[in-house]
Design an enzyme around this catalytic site. Sequence first.
Site, mmCIF file in Angstrom:
data_model
loop_
_atom_site.group_PDB
_atom_site.id
_atom_site.type_symbol
_atom_site.label_atom_id
_atom_site.label_comp_id
_atom_site.label_asym_id
_atom_site.label_seq_id
_atom_site.Cartn_x
_atom_site.Cartn_y
_atom_site.Cartn_z
ATOM 1 N N LYS A 111 0.840 -1.208 0.000
ATOM 2 C CA LYS A 111 0.000 0.000 0.000
ATOM 3 C C LYS A 111 0.868 1.249 0.000
ATOM 4 O O LYS A 111 0.576 2.215 -0.704
ATOM 5 C CB LYS A 111 -0.925 0.009 1.229
ATOM 6 C CG LYS A 111 -2.065 -0.991 1.128
ATOM 7 C CD LYS A 111 -3.295 -0.359 0.478
ATOM 8 C CE LYS A 111 -4.270 -1.368 -0.082
ATOM 9 N NZ LYS A 111 -4.807 -2.315 0.888
ATOM 10 N N LYS A 194 -3.839 -11.495 -8.025
ATOM 11 C CA LYS A 194 -5.170 -11.896 -7.566
ATOM 12 C C LYS A 194 -6.255 -10.948 -8.084
ATOM 13 O O LYS A 194 -5.968 -9.795 -8.421
ATOM 14 C CB LYS A 194 -5.203 -11.928 -6.042
ATOM 15 C CG LYS A 194 -4.975 -10.570 -5.411
ATOM 16 C CD LYS A 194 -5.348 -10.548 -3.941
ATOM 17 C CE LYS A 194 -5.166 -9.151 -3.367
ATOM 18 N NZ LYS A 194 -5.699 -8.905 -2.066
ATOM 19 N N LYS A 197 -10.415 -5.510 -5.812
ATOM 20 C CA LYS A 197 -11.334 -4.418 -6.147
ATOM 21 C C LYS A 197 -10.605 -3.248 -6.764
ATOM 22 O O LYS A 197 -11.119 -2.566 -7.630
ATOM 23 C CB LYS A 197 -12.046 -3.941 -4.883
ATOM 24 C CG LYS A 197 -13.097 -4.910 -4.435
ATOM 25 C CD LYS A 197 -13.584 -4.572 -3.024
ATOM 26 C CE LYS A 197 -14.190 -5.775 -2.377
ATOM 27 N NZ LYS A 197 -13.810 -5.932 -0.980
HETATM 28 P P1 TYM Z 1 -10.983 -8.054 1.613
HETATM 29 O O1 TYM Z 1 -12.130 -7.133 1.846
HETATM 30 O O2 TYM Z 1 -9.881 -7.616 0.715
HETATM 31 O O3 TYM Z 1 -11.500 -9.435 1.066
HETATM 32 C C1 TYM Z 1 -12.544 -10.127 1.737
HETATM 33 C C2 TYM Z 1 -12.328 -11.616 1.678
HETATM 34 O O4 TYM Z 1 -12.203 -12.046 0.330
HETATM 35 C C3 TYM Z 1 -10.984 -12.755 0.163
HETATM 36 N N1 TYM Z 1 -10.419 -12.434 -1.150
HETATM 37 C C4 TYM Z 1 -9.927 -13.360 -1.976
HETATM 38 N N2 TYM Z 1 -9.826 -14.688 -1.853
HETATM 39 C C5 TYM Z 1 -9.301 -15.362 -2.900
HETATM 40 N N3 TYM Z 1 -8.882 -14.776 -4.046
HETATM 41 C C6 TYM Z 1 -8.956 -13.441 -4.200
HETATM 42 N N4 TYM Z 1 -8.573 -12.869 -5.335
HETATM 43 C C7 TYM Z 1 -9.494 -12.661 -3.143
HETATM 44 N N5 TYM Z 1 -9.723 -11.349 -2.963
HETATM 45 C C8 TYM Z 1 -10.284 -11.236 -1.732
HETATM 46 C C9 TYM Z 1 -10.063 -12.246 1.264
HETATM 47 O O5 TYM Z 1 -9.067 -13.193 1.545
HETATM 48 C C10 TYM Z 1 -11.038 -12.063 2.388
HETATM 49 O O6 TYM Z 1 -11.271 -13.275 3.052
HETATM 50 N N6 TYM Z 1 -8.479 -7.480 5.890
HETATM 51 C C11 TYM Z 1 -9.604 -8.144 5.264
HETATM 52 C C12 TYM Z 1 -10.950 -7.849 5.904
HETATM 53 C C13 TYM Z 1 -10.983 -8.121 7.358
HETATM 54 C C14 TYM Z 1 -11.054 -9.403 7.976
HETATM 55 C C15 TYM Z 1 -11.070 -9.136 9.377
HETATM 56 C C16 TYM Z 1 -11.098 -10.692 7.509
HETATM 57 C C17 TYM Z 1 -10.971 -7.169 8.329
HETATM 58 N N7 TYM Z 1 -11.020 -7.778 9.561
HETATM 59 C C18 TYM Z 1 -11.121 -10.178 10.308
HETATM 60 C C19 TYM Z 1 -11.154 -11.735 8.440
HETATM 61 C C20 TYM Z 1 -11.179 -11.458 9.824
HETATM 62 C C21 TYM Z 1 -9.667 -7.688 3.808
HETATM 63 O O7 TYM Z 1 -9.201 -6.636 3.463
HETATM 64 O O8 TYM Z 1 -10.381 -8.520 3.003
#
Ligand code: TYM
Length: 329
Positions: A111, A194, A197
């Site tokens: 980031k 990957k 968004k």
């Molecule tokens: P975020 O919002 O980027 O993504 C949400 C969930 O989707 C999964 N994910 C993916 N899995 C496989 N392939 C991909 N291309 C892909 N893109 C996204 C992420 O692994 C995630 O499970 N930090 C986290 C959000 C969060 C969180 C938490 C998760 C905040 N607190 C506590 C678990 C527990 C995040 O930015 O995910």
Amino acid sequence: METVVSGIRPTGKLHLGNYFGAVKNFLKMQKEYNCYFFIADYHSLTTHPTPGDLHGNVKQVLAEYLACGLDPEAATIYIQSDVPEVAELTLLMNMNAYLGELERTTSFKDKARKQPENVNAGLLTYPVLMAADILIHRAAKVPVGKDQEQNLEMTRKFAGRFNRIYNQEYFNIPQSFNYGEELVKIPGLDGSGKMGKSEGNGLYLADDEKTIRKKVMKAVTDQGPTEPNSVMPEPVRNLYTLLEVVSTPDTVEYFTEKFNSCEIRYGDLKKQLAEDIVKFNAPLRERILDISADAAYLQKVVNMGKEKAQASAAKTVKEVREIIGFKPF
Ligand code: TYM
């Protein structure tokens, strides 16, 4: 019953990576565990959404969670900022999170490189907030995609450190979870990395037919194999990975054979992939639209989730305060 926690940042619509990396497991786990699934709106502030965007994005993810089949009676579905106890636990956990280890996390370094004009403290302490999300319900399991592995490792570190400092087995050491399989990484359409968004390479659950076909037909490939059974280059491998999650095994086998015998026509592969994604999305898309229009239902779900999540969070924060040594006079 073991407790499960997971969340998704509301920074736009859910994409197939979110679905196959996380939501798919939520659907199964909500029947088997004590689940807390939330919308990580505090986390999304690191990218400075406008007030209007913030609310709209939270509403969109909530409608999408419900359209996918998350059941507010079975799981606790809530909005992170409805549980300000999370912010207090983050503050307390920050005291034992060290600058060096926070600066070394890959997501922070990424980031900081991508948005040098906005390297805020929230980005640095992002793993601490995430640890607080998980530890506040004393979770044992966290269903996430592969990209969250390092954040989970940090959570384990902070939980173990807290337990050691205060000489208590208070927090569980939570494990990432995907039903005994490797964590999933869904690729994007731009040839590498990957699906995400902010990468502009995503296929969204709410995308309509035309949009899906257009995006898939534009996906990066190459000239095609020149020798039988050659190694698939990454962009092509990525299309097959997507095919594996949305199509039948027969379809995957058919196109794999075509590749191995050098008879593959990428146009046909893409047409099939688009077709199967359209089929997968169609019922979801309709439900997303219906649920988004039902303000009373969304409000009911949010209120229910808030109450249940707050009860669990308040109990943990009270106990953590006692362990740390805050005492009433
Ligand atoms: P975020 O919002 O980027 O993504 C949400 C969930 O989707 C999964 N994910 C993916 N899995 C496989 N392939 C991909 N291309 C892909 N893109 C996204 C992420 O692994 C995630 O499970 N930090 C986290 C959000 C969060 C969180 C938490 C998760 C905040 N607190 C506590 C678990 C527990 C995040 O930015 O995910």
